[in-house]
Design a protein around this motif. Structure first.
Motif, PDB file in Angstrom:
ATOM      1  N   GLN A 243      -8.618 -53.981  -3.911  1.00 25.03           N
ATOM      2  CA  GLN A 243      -7.227 -53.820  -4.306  1.00 25.03           C
ATOM      3  C   GLN A 243      -6.957 -52.547  -5.090  1.00 25.03           C
ATOM      4  O   GLN A 243      -5.812 -52.106  -5.192  1.00 25.03           O
ATOM      5  CB  GLN A 243      -6.798 -55.025  -5.156  1.00 25.03           C
ATOM      6  N   PHE A 244      -7.993 -51.961  -5.678  1.00 20.81           N
ATOM      7  CA  PHE A 244      -7.778 -50.814  -6.564  1.00 20.81           C
ATOM      8  C   PHE A 244      -7.246 -49.625  -5.768  1.00 20.81           C
ATOM      9  O   PHE A 244      -7.707 -49.351  -4.662  1.00 20.81           O
ATOM     10  CB  PHE A 244      -9.083 -50.427  -7.261  1.00 20.81           C
ATOM     11  N   PRO A 245      -6.267 -48.911  -6.318  1.00 21.45           N
ATOM     12  CA  PRO A 245      -5.708 -47.759  -5.596  1.00 21.45           C
ATOM     13  C   PRO A 245      -6.791 -46.743  -5.249  1.00 21.45           C
ATOM     14  O   PRO A 245      -7.695 -46.493  -6.054  1.00 21.45           O
ATOM     15  CB  PRO A 245      -4.696 -47.177  -6.589  1.00 21.45           C
TER      16      PRO A 245
ATOM     17  N   ARG B  79      -7.009 -42.241 -14.900  1.00 25.51           N
ATOM     18  CA  ARG B  79      -7.071 -43.699 -14.992  1.00 25.51           C
ATOM     19  C   ARG B  79      -8.252 -44.131 -15.846  1.00 25.51           C
ATOM     20  O   ARG B  79      -9.271 -43.430 -15.936  1.00 25.51           O
ATOM     21  CB  ARG B  79      -7.182 -44.343 -13.600  1.00 25.51           C
TER      22      ARG B  79
ATOM     23  N   ASN C 144      -4.727 -59.072  -8.115  1.00 23.98           N
ATOM     24  CA  ASN C 144      -3.861 -60.239  -7.940  1.00 23.98           C
ATOM     25  C   ASN C 144      -4.598 -61.554  -8.110  1.00 23.98           C
ATOM     26  O   ASN C 144      -4.100 -62.481  -8.726  1.00 23.98           O
ATOM     27  CB  ASN C 144      -3.194 -60.204  -6.568  1.00 23.98           C
TER      28      ASN C 144
ATOM     29  N   ALA D 178      -6.206 -49.844 -16.353  1.00 20.38           N
ATOM     30  CA  ALA D 178      -6.403 -50.998 -15.477  1.00 20.38           C
ATOM     31  C   ALA D 178      -7.402 -51.943 -16.125  1.00 20.38           C
ATOM     32  O   ALA D 178      -8.345 -51.508 -16.795  1.00 20.38           O
ATOM     33  CB  ALA D 178      -6.915 -50.541 -14.108  1.00 20.38           C
TER      34      ALA D 178
ATOM     35  N   THR E 257       2.069 -52.749 -19.520  1.00 20.88           N
ATOM     36  CA  THR E 257       1.371 -53.756 -18.730  1.00 20.88           C
ATOM     37  C   THR E 257       0.309 -53.064 -17.878  1.00 20.88           C
ATOM     38  O   THR E 257       0.631 -52.191 -17.076  1.00 20.88           O
ATOM     39  CB  THR E 257       2.344 -54.507 -17.807  1.00 20.88           C
TER      40      THR E 257
ATOM     41  N   THR F  57      -3.168 -44.139 -16.885  1.00 18.43           N
ATOM     42  CA  THR F  57      -2.920 -45.491 -16.385  1.00 18.43           C
ATOM     43  C   THR F  57      -4.135 -46.361 -16.686  1.00 18.43           C
ATOM     44  O   THR F  57      -5.251 -46.061 -16.256  1.00 18.43           O
ATOM     45  CB  THR F  57      -2.666 -45.480 -14.875  1.00 18.43           C
TER      46      THR F  57
ATOM     47  N   TRP G  13      -2.615 -52.395 -14.961  1.00 20.13           N
ATOM     48  CA  TRP G  13      -2.890 -52.841 -13.597  1.00 20.13           C
ATOM     49  C   TRP G  13      -3.988 -53.886 -13.639  1.00 20.13           C
ATOM     50  O   TRP G  13      -4.937 -53.787 -14.433  1.00 20.13           O
ATOM     51  CB  TRP G  13      -3.348 -51.656 -12.753  1.00 20.13           C
TER      52      TRP G  13
END
Length: 247
Positions: A120-122, A57, A109, A86, A104, A84, A106
């Motif tokens: 919120q981050f995984p 990431r 919200n 973000a 798109t 990925t 990450w």
């Protein structure tokens, strides 16, 4: 009433466009600028690793990080093929797309503060690249580490007084900018970042009102004893316009 944002024309986005559509006159008073580090080895190694897929990431916390990486040859499309990406908000996502990304990314919200992103981050485990400005501090790196990520942190750029050194500047020079000598008592100053709040505290002249965008900027303004009229409820033209109608 003129609305003066404490950033450069090259950083203009939806806020300025939205305020102009509402009929406000816009001015730019850049108090800070952004430049590449003197030693580029760590940044160049990061770009190489992003192209090779060294990390699972990549978290980008500002548009200027993208500009710094791109200045050293980064191609987002090569990275997103195996990593990925973000970002912390739609403004950064737009700059990412402008530099060739097609996926798109990450993003959180709602709350784009460090605490909101980390909530919120995984969670990890996994490897993560975190290029940031030197002024960003350790909150994001520490929080991600606590969430199980093996974080590679690299300084992508430095925030300096405007203007930056021409050979290391991230943003193009622009002749349509104001200085504090151009500011009048009828103007409204919009502080766009904590660093701008600190610089404005050093140079402040009498104006109609001073508005902050976001809680970090508000806190920086209060720490430097600035008299804020308000803090925008959202970091966009609507949030600023709501404040302006109450002045």
């Amino acid at each position: 009433m003129r609305i003066i944002l404490t950033r450069q024309p090259a950083q203009a986005g939806q806020i300025e466009a939205g305020l102009e559509r509402l009929g406000y006159q816009i001015g730019f008073l850049p108090l800070t600028d952004f430049q590449l580090p003197t030693d580029l080895r760590a940044l160049d190694d990061l770009v190489t690793g992003l192209h090779e897929g060294r990390w699972q990431r990549l978290l980008i916390t500002s548009p200027n990080t993208i500009r710094a990486l791109a200045a050293r040859g980064w191609q987002p499309a090569r990275t997103e093929a195996h990593t990925t990406i973000a970002v912390t908000g739609p403004g950064t996502a737009r700059v990412l797309a402008d530099h060739g990304a097609t996926n798109t990314p990450w993003m959180p919200n709602a709350d784009a503060s460090a605490a909101g992103i980390l909530e919120q981050f995984p969670p990890g485990p996994g490897s993560l690249a975190l290029p940031q400005g030197a002024a960003a501090g350790d909150a994001m790196r520490t929080g991600l580490t606590h969430r199980g990520w093996d974080v590679t942190h690299v300084i992508a750029y430095h925030t300096v007084d405007y203007p930056a050194a021409p050979n290391r500047a991230l943003l193009p020079a622009h002749d349509q900018v104001l200085t504090t000598d151009d500011v009048t008592g009828d103007d409204v100053i919009v502080l766009t970042a904590p660093t701008a709040a600190r610089r404005w505290a050093q140079r402040a002249v009498p104006v109609t009102a001073v508005i902050a965008i976001g809680q970090p900027t508000r806190r920086a303004a209060l720490e430097h004893s600035l008299d804020l009229a308000a803090t925008a409820t959202s970091p966009d033209a609507t949030g600023i316009a709501e404040v302006l109608t109450r002045l």
